[in-house]
Design a protein around this motif. Structure first.
Motif, PDB file in Angstrom:
ATOM      1  N   TRP A  46       0.866  -1.179   0.000  1.00 58.20           N
ATOM      2  CA  TRP A  46       0.000   0.000   0.000  1.00 58.20           C
ATOM      3  C   TRP A  46       0.903   1.229   0.000  1.00 58.20           C
ATOM      4  CZ3 TRP A  46      -3.934   1.740   4.328  1.00 58.20           C
ATOM      5  CH2 TRP A  46      -4.766   2.744   3.792  1.00 58.20           C
ATOM      6  N   GLU A  47       0.985   1.885  -1.145  1.00 60.81           N
ATOM      7  CA  GLU A  47       1.851   3.042  -1.317  1.00 60.81           C
ATOM      8  C   GLU A  47       0.999   4.298  -1.518  1.00 60.81           C
ATOM      9  OE1 GLU A  47       4.763   2.404  -4.440  1.00 60.81           O
ATOM     10  OE2 GLU A  47       4.651   0.230  -4.125  1.00 60.81           O
ATOM     11  N   THR A  48       1.288   5.321  -0.724  1.00 58.09           N
ATOM     12  CA  THR A  48       0.577   6.597  -0.831  1.00 58.09           C
ATOM     13  C   THR A  48       1.590   7.729  -0.683  1.00 58.09           C
ATOM     14  OG1 THR A  48       0.142   6.603   1.550  1.00 58.09           O
ATOM     15  CG2 THR A  48      -1.581   5.678   0.133  1.00 58.09           C
ATOM     16  N   SER A 133      -0.127   2.671   5.342  1.00 54.41           N
ATOM     17  CA  SER A 133       0.596   2.719   4.073  1.00 54.41           C
ATOM     18  C   SER A 133       2.049   3.143   4.248  1.00 54.41           C
ATOM     19  CB  SER A 133      -0.103   3.693   3.125  1.00 54.41           C
ATOM     20  OG  SER A 133      -0.004   5.027   3.628  1.00 54.41           O
TER      21      SER A 133
END
Length: 261
Positions: A46-48, A133
């Motif tokens: 989960w990349e933000t 994230s």
């Protein structure tokens, strides 16, 4: 409470006999027999741009974010309860710690970096889970400081787990029975020695300090969960290597426990 970094591997953990699978299956009996109130899991998948925590009131959806695996893996579900109160607390702690842009997501479930290891560790899916994230546009120190901000959760019955990989270069994979290449062994050994000797700053700057770091981690997302777990343990935390094995030749499943001094 201790914090942990786990090298989670691919969904094939659920269908293939591997040392790391046996390690995860023995979690409650040999590694962490306590029953946590909730789990905060920091996943590489989960990349933000800024920190985001999933706020789910009800069961978590199971995200099948992978391709090319047997059909039945896409039918698996891990409906662990969401942890909305923990999500609010995570957001509060991050903002109090200087992460003013921390937000929540009320729709996202658990990706395979979360539910695959948890399915082996806590197959009953009865412990509330929320996910945090990582930010690939930031560095190791950013994630270490995120962990420091979240440290109070340890005293609130929350198990903090970073889920990534000690080495992660999918372009350099090989057969499971092939020996690990020298670059992977060098980085893996450096990581263990650095952690066991308390060289947190070296680990935070792994891209400068670690041998073959750019080969071991062409992209940082599978390493940053380690920084969060390490930061949450405290500046003088002691590290312990709790599992070590290899898969696909170059993928290290080194996993660590961090305990406040």
């Amino acid at each position: 409470m201790e914090t942990f970094f786990l090298s989670h591997g691919s969904p094939r953990l659920l269908i293939k006999e591997m040392q790391v699978r046996r390690f995860l299956e023995s979690w409650k009996s040999k590694v962490f027999p306590e029953a946590p109130k909730a789990i905060l899991l920091i996943s590489a998948h989960w990349e933000t741009d800024e920190p985001v925590v999933n706020y789910i009131d009800g069961p978590n959806d199971t995200i099948h974010d992978f391709t090319g695996f047997p059909k039945h893996l896409y039918e698996l579900q891990y409906p662990a309860p969401g942890a909305p109160e923990l999500a609010k607390r995570v957001k509060e702690l991050l903002r109090n710690g200087g992460f003013d842009s921390a937000e929540e997501d009320r729709t996202r479930g658990l990706d395979h970096g979360a539910w695959v290891p948890l399915m082996l560790m806590y197959p009953e899916a009865n412990i509330p889970v929320c996910q945090l994230s990582v930010q690939t546009n930031k560095d190791g120190t950013h994630h270490y400081n995120m962990g420091k901000a979240l440290a109070p959760l340890k005293e609130e019955g929350v198990l903090i787990i970073g889920s990534g990989s000690a080495t992660h270069n999918l372009m350099k994979q090989g057969p499971d029975d092939a020996p690990a290449p020298s670059w992977a062994v060098e980085f893996d050994n450096w990581l263990t020695e650095s952690l066991l000797n308390g060289r947190h700053e070296d680990v935070n700057h792994y891209d400068e300090k670690g041998p073959s770091a750019k080969i071991a981690h062409p992209e940082p997302e599978h390493f940053y969960p380690l920084h969060v777990a390490l930061g949450a343990a405290g500046e003088n935390a002691k590290a312990e290597l709790i599992h070590h094995s290899w898969g696909s030749s170059s993928i290290s499943y080194s996993s660590y426990k961090f305990k406040a001094a």
